[in-house]
Design an enzyme around this catalytic site. Sequence first.
Site, PDB file in Angstrom:
ATOM      1  CD  GLU A 127      -2.646   0.545  -0.571  1.00 47.50           C
ATOM      2  OE1 GLU A 127      -2.975  -0.537  -1.085  1.00 47.50           O
ATOM      3  OE2 GLU A 127      -2.576   1.586  -1.232  1.00 47.50           O
TER       4      GLU A 127
HETATM    5  C1  FAD Z   1       2.132  -9.742   0.747  1.00 49.79           C
HETATM    6  C2  FAD Z   1       1.946  -8.666  -0.270  1.00 49.79           C
HETATM    7  C3  FAD Z   1       0.668  -8.312  -0.676  1.00 49.79           C
HETATM    8  C4  FAD Z   1       0.486  -7.338  -1.658  1.00 49.79           C
HETATM    9  N1  FAD Z   1      -0.776  -7.049  -2.098  1.00 49.79           N
HETATM   10  C5  FAD Z   1      -0.935  -6.257  -3.198  1.00 49.79           C
HETATM   11  C6  FAD Z   1      -2.212  -6.103  -3.813  1.00 49.79           C
HETATM   12  O1  FAD Z   1      -3.226  -6.630  -3.328  1.00 49.79           O
HETATM   13  N2  FAD Z   1      -2.293  -5.368  -4.944  1.00 49.79           N
HETATM   14  C7  FAD Z   1      -1.202  -4.773  -5.519  1.00 49.79           C
HETATM   15  O2  FAD Z   1      -1.351  -4.136  -6.541  1.00 49.79           O
HETATM   16  N3  FAD Z   1       0.018  -4.879  -4.952  1.00 49.79           N
HETATM   17  C8  FAD Z   1       0.176  -5.616  -3.812  1.00 49.79           C
HETATM   18  N4  FAD Z   1       1.420  -5.763  -3.242  1.00 49.79           N
HETATM   19  C9  FAD Z   1       2.556  -5.079  -3.842  1.00 49.79           C
HETATM   20  C10 FAD Z   1       3.085  -3.935  -2.987  1.00 49.79           C
HETATM   21  O3  FAD Z   1       2.196  -2.858  -2.988  1.00 49.79           O
HETATM   22  C11 FAD Z   1       4.487  -3.584  -3.512  1.00 49.79           C
HETATM   23  O4  FAD Z   1       5.339  -4.627  -3.108  1.00 49.79           O
HETATM   24  C12 FAD Z   1       4.977  -2.243  -3.019  1.00 49.79           C
HETATM   25  O5  FAD Z   1       4.232  -1.208  -3.582  1.00 49.79           O
HETATM   26  C13 FAD Z   1       6.457  -2.010  -3.325  1.00 49.79           C
HETATM   27  O6  FAD Z   1       6.747  -2.284  -4.657  1.00 49.79           O
HETATM   28  P1  FAD Z   1       7.972  -3.273  -5.011  1.00 49.79           P
HETATM   29  O7  FAD Z   1       7.770  -4.518  -4.234  1.00 49.79           O
HETATM   30  O8  FAD Z   1       8.094  -3.378  -6.469  1.00 49.79           O
HETATM   31  O9  FAD Z   1       9.242  -2.556  -4.412  1.00 49.79           O
HETATM   32  P2  FAD Z   1      10.114  -1.449  -5.168  1.00 49.79           P
HETATM   33  O10 FAD Z   1       9.235  -0.420  -5.755  1.00 49.79           O
HETATM   34  O11 FAD Z   1      11.099  -2.129  -6.048  1.00 49.79           O
HETATM   35  O12 FAD Z   1      10.888  -0.796  -3.939  1.00 49.79           O
HETATM   36  C14 FAD Z   1      12.125  -1.295  -3.404  1.00 49.79           C
HETATM   37  C15 FAD Z   1      12.657  -0.249  -2.410  1.00 49.79           C
HETATM   38  O13 FAD Z   1      12.947   0.958  -3.117  1.00 49.79           O
HETATM   39  C16 FAD Z   1      12.203   2.039  -2.560  1.00 49.79           C
HETATM   40  N5  FAD Z   1      11.773   2.927  -3.637  1.00 49.79           N
HETATM   41  C17 FAD Z   1      11.201   2.599  -4.805  1.00 49.79           C
HETATM   42  N6  FAD Z   1      10.925   3.703  -5.515  1.00 49.79           N
HETATM   43  C18 FAD Z   1      11.327   4.745  -4.786  1.00 49.79           C
HETATM   44  C19 FAD Z   1      11.308   6.151  -4.965  1.00 49.79           C
HETATM   45  N7  FAD Z   1      10.779   6.732  -6.057  1.00 49.79           N
HETATM   46  N8  FAD Z   1      11.831   6.929  -3.992  1.00 49.79           N
HETATM   47  C20 FAD Z   1      12.343   6.375  -2.878  1.00 49.79           C
HETATM   48  N9  FAD Z   1      12.375   5.057  -2.633  1.00 49.79           N
HETATM   49  C21 FAD Z   1      11.877   4.254  -3.581  1.00 49.79           C
HETATM   50  C22 FAD Z   1      11.037   1.405  -1.826  1.00 49.79           C
HETATM   51  O14 FAD Z   1      10.543   2.221  -0.763  1.00 49.79           O
HETATM   52  C23 FAD Z   1      11.647   0.101  -1.325  1.00 49.79           C
HETATM   53  O15 FAD Z   1      12.302   0.314  -0.119  1.00 49.79           O
HETATM   54  C24 FAD Z   1       1.618  -6.686  -2.226  1.00 49.79           C
HETATM   55  C25 FAD Z   1       2.898  -7.030  -1.782  1.00 49.79           C
HETATM   56  C26 FAD Z   1       3.076  -8.002  -0.834  1.00 49.79           C
HETATM   57  C27 FAD Z   1       4.473  -8.372  -0.422  1.00 49.79           C
END
Ligand code: FAD
Length: 567
Positions: A426
């Site tokens: 989220e």
């Molecule tokens: C158990 C679980 C349930 C989930 N449920 C849903 C769901 O129902 N629907 C859905 O759509 N998604 C869902 N998600 C996805 C979740 O919302 C994402 O994992 C989350 O938004 C982070 O994206 P990412 O995993 O690609 O991490 P990344 O975006 O790759 O981030 C990696 C790190 O880099 C940082 N980062 C990335 N971009 C920036 C920036 N611009 N500035 C500063 N820091 C940055 C992040 O804060 C993080 O620390 C779920 C994830 C999990 C693990």
Amino acid sequence: MPYRAPVSDYEFLFRHVVGFDQVAASERFADADADVVSAILTEAGKMCEEVMAPLQRPGDLEPARLENGMLRTSPGYADGWKAIAEGGWIGISADPEHGGMGLPMTVTTAVNEMMSASCLSLQLAPLMSQGQIEALEHHASDALKELYLPKLISGEWAGTMNLTEPQAGSDVGALSSKAEPNGDGTYAVTGQKIFISWGDNDFCGNVCHLVLARLPDGVPGTKGISLFLVPKFIPDEDGNPGVANDLKVVSLEHKMGLHGSPTCVMQYDGAKGWLVGAEHGGMAAMFTMMNNARLGVGGQGVGSAEGAYQHALAYALERKQGKTPSGTIIDHADVRRMLMEMKADVFAARAILLANAVAIDMGTATGDPEWAARAALLTPIAKAFGTETGIRVADTGVQVHGGMGFIEETGAAQYYRDARVTAIYEGTNGIQAMDLVGRKMTDGGEAAARLLDEIETHAESARARLPELAEPVWQATETLRETTEWLVAQGDMTDRFAGALPYLRAFARVLGGHYHLAAALADPEGPRARLARFYINALLPEHAGQLAQAQNGAGDLFALSADELAA
Ligand SMILES: Cc1cc2nc3c(=O)[nH]c(=O)nc-3n(C[C@H](O)[C@H](O)[C@H](O)COP(=O)(O)OP(=O)(O)OC[C@H]3O[C@@H](n4cnc5c(N)ncnc54)[C@H](O)[C@@H]3O)c2cc1C
């Protein structure tokens, strides 16, 4: 696991701390008087204690699984969903026109927190439906509303949110799912979504996916994204689930925690979908669901903290070790420190969350943009501080258990493992903090300044009665104001973002002081004032270090090159 719903705490907070009386006094929420709210919280609490809490462990031990493409949920979850649906707990704040109770979000927030504390994995399912209901209420066509809302509100059908793709996590604008017009007003949606919570289940007649995808003429980035409602079964002319849509759950993730919640990889192959909101206006529509979910996930953090605290307290009251007046570890000073920190922070995070919900309700009731701005400002704080509190308190809960905390059968570790994701999904907490110092300060910090004025006025009025508590709150607010002004003055956003999370934490600390002070004023001779004293003396001072870090700028963070970081 045993769980006691903290109904009297909510009643106290509603009455004395977060100003719920304003909500109840509004015409819009005139039905939500103290008796009605107490009855609802008591009833929901009972369901959480009796039905949901017993499902916490089975969900962890027997995760949801995929059998020949069919999703099988954890033992008892179908009955749990039925109890949630029949209690009306999905549609507490939904429009009565479609079967909801139309009650304030503040009430929903308290109920959701109790459900989170008792069984986080299962609670995520109704939370997703609630967000979808609100998004459809605001952005869907009347036909979609008529068909879907009554079924989502009653729990006959469930809702999900689909943003994430392998290359598009925090950067939602990088998504590549596509939607092509079918020529009959519907669209063919194609793409893969990952990490979709409750992407399927075996207890609802239909699963309705809100999916972000790009139309052929959608520009790159977030401005070219549209939102589609894509059901698992296409409703027939009577509105019943008809033929299967062209979508499937490809696999389930194996996770650190939250095992009872199936986290699905979803494949859409030209699945039939209906546009929600305007073409290319998908992000605006999805933001309604995301804001709902951000408050809800903050509540998941607070609920996890409450559950972990109750668990640790019960252990501390029983475990005999060393010589203490009671014979149990609860009388060791370091164990007391842990329990007091847990209890004081649960109160602070819960108050911030409920104050956020009150601001949302007042915005709805009055249409006053200042309330809307207050709600928008508090949302990232409630989400990030609520979830950090959940993780920190659950971590401390493991520590209170000593070695037994590391042993799964006590259940202490499960709170930590389950809560850990709340800081990630989220919108990660880093993204929340950037939202706070970025988008939420495009007003030049006005909404923040208004809130700080209120806190200082409140502290000033408390000086005569509780000077030793009021003065530190006033001082901390003043320091926060100075850093807020410094942040707003930074032209280089990297300098703002560098200190965003420490700033958010300090803001939460100050808000916590403010709400603890309000509690102490309402109960000056009682335990709430003593808890407030502990918070203000022991935890509020953290704000000073956090604000120093917030003003440090980006220079030091980039002082080592990527190669030097690796050296
Ligand atoms: C158990 C679980 C349930 C989930 N449920 C849903 C769901 O129902 N629907 C859905 O759509 N998604 C869902 N998600 C996805 C979740 O919302 C994402 O994992 C989350 O938004 C982070 O994206 P990412 O995993 O690609 O991490 P990344 O975006 O790759 O981030 C990696 C790190 O880099 C940082 N980062 C990335 N971009 C920036 C920036 N611009 N500035 C500063 N820091 C940055 C992040 O804060 C993080 O620390 C779920 C994830 C999990 C693990």
